[in-house]
Design a protein around this motif. Structure first.
Motif, PDB file in Angstrom:
ATOM      1  N   THR A  34      65.902  17.390  34.118  1.00 48.57           N
ATOM      2  CA  THR A  34      67.080  16.551  33.905  1.00 48.57           C
ATOM      3  C   THR A  34      66.446  15.118  33.594  1.00 48.57           C
ATOM      4  N   GLU A  35      65.271  14.703  34.053  1.00 47.19           N
ATOM      5  CA  GLU A  35      64.708  13.389  33.674  1.00 47.19           C
ATOM      6  C   GLU A  35      64.315  13.398  32.120  1.00 47.19           C
ATOM      7  N   ARG A  36      63.747  14.713  32.025  1.00 46.05           N
ATOM      8  CA  ARG A  36      63.087  14.780  30.606  1.00 46.05           C
ATOM      9  C   ARG A  36      64.187  14.836  29.544  1.00 46.05           C
ATOM     10  N   ARG A  37      65.301  15.585  29.915  1.00 42.70           N
ATOM     11  CA  ARG A  37      66.701  15.443  28.842  1.00 42.70           C
ATOM     12  C   ARG A  37      67.172  14.313  28.884  1.00 42.70           C
ATOM     13  N   VAL A  38      67.275  13.321  30.023  1.00 43.25           N
ATOM     14  CA  VAL A  38      67.823  11.981  29.971  1.00 43.25           C
ATOM     15  C   VAL A  38      66.961  11.173  28.980  1.00 43.25           C
ATOM     16  N   ARG A  40      65.234  12.154  26.497  1.00 40.87           N
ATOM     17  CA  ARG A  40      65.250  12.747  25.131  1.00 40.87           C
ATOM     18  C   ARG A  40      66.537  12.196  24.715  1.00 40.87           C
ATOM     19  N   GLN A  41      67.617  12.250  25.331  1.00 36.68           N
ATOM     20  CA  GLN A  41      68.961  11.852  24.856  1.00 36.68           C
ATOM     21  C   GLN A  41      69.069  10.313  24.435  1.00 36.68           C
ATOM     22  N   ARG A  42      68.463   9.359  25.448  1.00 39.38           N
ATOM     23  CA  ARG A  42      68.478   8.256  25.210  1.00 39.38           C
ATOM     24  C   ARG A  42      67.503   7.484  23.845  1.00 39.38           C
ATOM     25  N   ASN A  93      67.074   9.369  21.249  1.00 36.29           N
ATOM     26  CA  ASN A  93      67.988   9.959  20.117  1.00 36.29           C
ATOM     27  C   ASN A  93      66.893  10.096  18.887  1.00 36.29           C
ATOM     28  N   THR A 100      65.226  14.891  13.848  1.00 40.18           N
ATOM     29  CA  THR A 100      65.055  16.377  13.856  1.00 40.18           C
ATOM     30  C   THR A 100      63.531  16.501  13.649  1.00 40.18           C
TER      31      THR A 100
END
Length: 380
Positions: free
Chosen positions: A212-216, A218-220, A222, A225
């Motif tokens: 979850t931390e990694r995903r957050v 990554r999303q922040r 942005n 590709t």
């Protein structure tokens, strides 16, 4: 009559006043950075691309993000594949211009971090320092035409060189999302500048960082590709005597006892990870910190050993420092010879966390080789 504002205003009020005073300077700095980057983007300031691939390792914040251990990791894994050179500015060195590291070089000649790298890989790589990265690369290639890969230490802001691969490091403990530009915050560039890089490494992560931390993160971030994201953690090794001794008292931190005392001596930007690591063990730990890249004076050592004598209460007493501090202390004439048997350093390396099947070195080699293939096609 003078008024002591610290006694009138609370911490939040003082911070608000300081922020208000620094905000115009931060805006001015941000404007200058924006204009400079646009001048490079539009070709008004020249970028030079070299025939050999250049890999830049840098950051967008002040303070330690772990550049040196990451550069060492790349050198360790790639020096057999490439005829590799490392070029650094040589921060806080006492010299000017291009300096090629040799067996007679000291930290004052090239800086503590380049000296650490040279000492560790002496004979395996070529290392030099130069304020002008363009001049430095040209001189390296003149001295050793067989060099086929240049590793640029702290080169992200040095845009006069166009790197084949641009790597940016972000400290997990100081992620830049809510930070501000200098001097109001610690950003050397706005976070949007990350769009210039090819690979991002979030450093100093806990080994149990959650998906979850990694995903957050990554999303922040942005990321685009073509940009790849990696996570790394600090790995500490057993203590090493700073000066050669026949029978070191301390060969593993596991052997520390509750009646032992440790003075954690640091002159680095972020000493807390080492302090937290030492606090996992049984001994009492006292911290003594100096500014980053600090060259210790006779007075410093007098103060250090006063604390060592008077404030460490253990039956056995040790001084433990970092690998970067060690290269400055071992070359320092003011360190008392009678105390050489009590000081140790903790080697630090990085371990890339296995995430989604991605491998940092494989991705880096792939990008270097792809660039080489493109270069070969253009010359056919």
């Amino acid at each position: 009559m003078s008024i002591d504002l610290s006694k009138i205003l609370n911490k939040e009020q003082r911070k608000s006043i300081l922020d208000a005073l620094l905000t115009p300077f931060s805006w001015g700095y941000g404007g200058a950075v924006w204009l400079r980057n646009k001048a490079f983007d539009f070709g008004l300031l020249p970028q030079e691309e070299f025939d050999v691939p250049v890999v830049s390792v840098g950051n967008i914040t002040v303070g330690g993000t772990g550049k040196t251990p990451h550069v060492e990791h790349i050198v360790q894994t790639l020096h057999r594949r490439y005829h590799l050179a490392v070029l650094s500015r040589g921060y806080k060195r006492k010299t000017k211009g291009f300096i090629l590291a040799t067996n007679n070089t000291t930290p004052r000649d090239i800086g503590d971090e380049p000296y650490q790298i040279y000492r560790k890989f002496n004979g395996l790589i070529t290392l030099a320092v130069c304020e002008s990265r363009r001049k430095g690369i040209r001189e390296l290639l003149r001295i050793d035409p067989d060099i086929d890969l240049v590793l640029l230490d702290d080169g992200f802001q040095h845009r006069y060189v166009y790197p084949k691969v641009n790597i940016v490091l972000l400290d997990y403990n100081r992620l830049p999302f809510d930070d501000k530009l200098m001097p109001l915050g610690q950003l050397r560039e706005p976070i949007s500048s990350i769009s210039r890089c090819d690979m991002v490494v979030v450093t100093k992560c806990p080994v149990d960082i959650t998906p979850t931390e990694r995903r957050v993160i990554r999303q922040r971030l942005n990321l685009l590709t073509y940009q790849k994201l990696f996570f790394s953690a600090i790995r500490y090794s057993d203590p090493v005597p700073l000066f050669p001794v026949q029978s070191p008292q301390l060969t593993s931190l596991q052997w520390l006892r509750s009646d032992d005392s440790v003075l954690c001596l640091t002159g680095i930007a972020t000493p807390m990870p080492l302090a937290r690591y030492l606090n996992r063990y049984a001994a009492e730990v006292k911290m003594m910190r100096f500014d980053d890249h600090h060259f210790f004076t006779r007075r410093d050592f007098n103060d250090i050993f006063k604390v060592y004598r008077e404030e460490l209460k253990g039956k056995r007493k040790f001084i433990i420092t970092t690998e970067k501090d060690a290269v400055r202390i071992m070359n320092n004439p003011y360190f008392p010879p009678v105390k050489r048997n009590c000081i140790y350093y903790i080697p630090m390396s990085v371990a890339f966390l296995e995430m989604e099947g991605a491998d940092f070195i494989s991705e880096l080699v792939k990008r270097i080789d792809e660039q080489e293939e493109e270069a070969n096609l253009t010359t056919m």
